[in-house]
Design a protein around this motif. Structure first.
Motif, PDB file in Angstrom:
ATOM      1  N   LEU A   1     -11.617  16.469  55.014  1.00 14.45           N
ATOM      2  CA  LEU A   1     -12.324  15.807  54.261  1.00 14.45           C
ATOM      3  C   LEU A   1     -13.373  16.380  53.126  1.00 14.45           C
ATOM      4  CD1 LEU A   1     -13.907  13.536  58.028  1.00 14.45           C
ATOM      5  CD2 LEU A   1     -12.035  12.690  55.802  1.00 14.45           C
ATOM      6  N   LEU A   2     -13.355  17.646  53.622  1.00 19.20           N
ATOM      7  CA  LEU A   2     -14.670  19.294  53.140  1.00 19.20           C
ATOM      8  C   LEU A   2     -13.925  18.784  51.442  1.00 19.20           C
ATOM      9  CD1 LEU A   2     -15.084  21.008  56.266  1.00 19.20           C
ATOM     10  CD2 LEU A   2     -17.174  19.804  54.662  1.00 19.20           C
ATOM     11  N   ARG A   3     -12.407  19.630  52.082  1.00 17.80           N
ATOM     12  CA  ARG A   3     -11.592  19.586  50.413  1.00 17.80           C
ATOM     13  C   ARG A   3     -11.586  18.128  49.683  1.00 17.80           C
ATOM     14  NH1 ARG A   3      -8.857  22.819  54.308  1.00 17.80           N
ATOM     15  NH2 ARG A   3      -7.764  21.610  55.215  1.00 17.80           N
TER      16      ARG A   3
ATOM     17  N   SER B   1     -14.716  31.006  50.894  1.00 15.12           N
ATOM     18  CA  SER B   1     -14.789  32.496  51.931  1.00 15.12           C
ATOM     19  C   SER B   1     -14.625  32.326  52.891  1.00 15.12           C
ATOM     20  CB  SER B   1     -16.278  33.233  51.639  1.00 15.12           C
ATOM     21  OG  SER B   1     -17.158  32.054  52.356  1.00 15.12           O
ATOM     22  N   GLY B   2     -13.721  31.464  53.667  1.00 12.74           N
ATOM     23  CA  GLY B   2     -13.356  31.281  54.692  1.00 12.74           C
ATOM     24  C   GLY B   2     -14.632  31.322  56.374  1.00 12.74           C
ATOM     25  N   ASP B   3     -15.583  30.885  55.849  1.00 13.81           N
ATOM     26  CA  ASP B   3     -16.799  30.879  56.618  1.00 13.81           C
ATOM     27  C   ASP B   3     -16.907  29.134  57.104  1.00 13.81           C
ATOM     28  OD1 ASP B   3     -17.841  33.572  57.230  1.00 13.81           O
ATOM     29  OD2 ASP B   3     -18.251  33.314  54.724  1.00 13.81           O
ATOM     30  N   LEU B   4     -17.374  29.191  58.100  1.00 14.35           N
ATOM     31  CA  LEU B   4     -17.921  28.132  58.561  1.00 14.35           C
ATOM     32  C   LEU B   4     -18.343  27.461  57.468  1.00 14.35           C
ATOM     33  CD1 LEU B   4     -17.318  28.095  62.253  1.00 14.35           C
ATOM     34  CD2 LEU B   4     -15.664  27.527  60.417  1.00 14.35           C
TER      35      LEU B   4
END
Ligand code: ADP
Length: 224
Positions: free
Chosen positions: A34-36, A55-58
């Motif tokens: 959904l985010l992508r 960055s791989g963060d939440l």
């Protein structure tokens, strides 16, 4: 049936989540997808989260919690089951997801934990990077995603274990084998999952089964 998946990146959440959803005809709610999608469509939300994804963060909890609220309302209207892939990812999200799902009479009844160690998931993600173009499948960002997983996501497994709804699976093996074992376990649980009172539930650990039946041990004890 209402299933949520907890797994490190690269363990097969997407693959197994899609398999479960197809097999049981459940809507799949995948927060990462959904985010992508928002990023790809350059929505306001997409612009707000892109840096976190890269960055791989939440991303901030409110964003995903709002998304999941909307998705669970839709799942309720569609029949009452779901496969949650990608949320909760920390304790605050676990509590928020619990409150939302309780309010809607949609509490998850299985927390499926896929176990795989860091070296295996890193190998898989780098192999995928050669085929797909996900901005977070670089060595450095994979390392960061794994740190986040171990620090804030994996601890929620114990929280669901206390509620007796964890099913742990050894996800180091080929996807077909893991999928077969998951579907067998869920088929077995399905008729009883809504009948068993909370206090009578017990976690199910399938990770030792392969070894018990003569398969080679996979040495997946370090993480997952
Ligand atoms: P993976 O598990 O391989 O990292 P996902 O598609 O589930 O893949 O997640 C990709 C990224 O999307 C995460 O690194 C994070 O930035 C964001 N994300 C997905 N779900 C959540 C969530 N519940 N809370 C915060 N961020 C999330």
């Amino acid at each position: 049936m209402r299933v949520l998946l907890i797994a490190p990146p690269g363990a097969g959440k997407g693959t197994q989540g899609a398999l479960i959803a197809a097999h049981f005809a459940l809507p799949r709610i995948a927060t990462g997808d959904l985010l992508r999608d928002h990023v790809a469509r350059r929505t306001e939300l997409g612009r707000a989260v892109q840096q976190h994804l890269d960055s791989g963060d939440l991303v901030p909890d409110e964003i995903v919690v709002d998304m999941v609220l909307e998705a669970i309302v839709a799942a309720k209207a569609a029949g009452g089951g779901y496969v949650l892939d990608g949320i909760p990812r920390n304790m605050d999200q676990a509590r928020a997801t619990y409150l939302i799902s309780r309010g809607l009479g949609m509490i998850p009844n299985v927390a499926l934990h896929l176990q795989a160690d860091d070296s295996e998931v890193t190998r898989r993600l780098l192999a995928r990077a050669a085929l797909e173009r996900r901005s977070d499948d670089t060595e450095e960002v994979i390392r960061r995603r794994l740190v986040v997983y171990h620090e804030v996501t994996h601890p929620i497994v114990a929280w669901y274990a206390e509620r007796g709804i964890v099913v742990s699976v050894d996800a180091m093996r080929p996807a077909e084998q893991v999928g077969r074992e998951i579907l067998d376990a869920l088929e077995t649980l399905r008729p009883v999952v809504d009948q068993v009172p909370g206090e009578a539930r017990r976690p199910v650990d399938l990770t030792g089964l392969g070894v018990a039946f003569g398969a080679a041990p996979t040495d997946s004890g370090t993480s997952g």
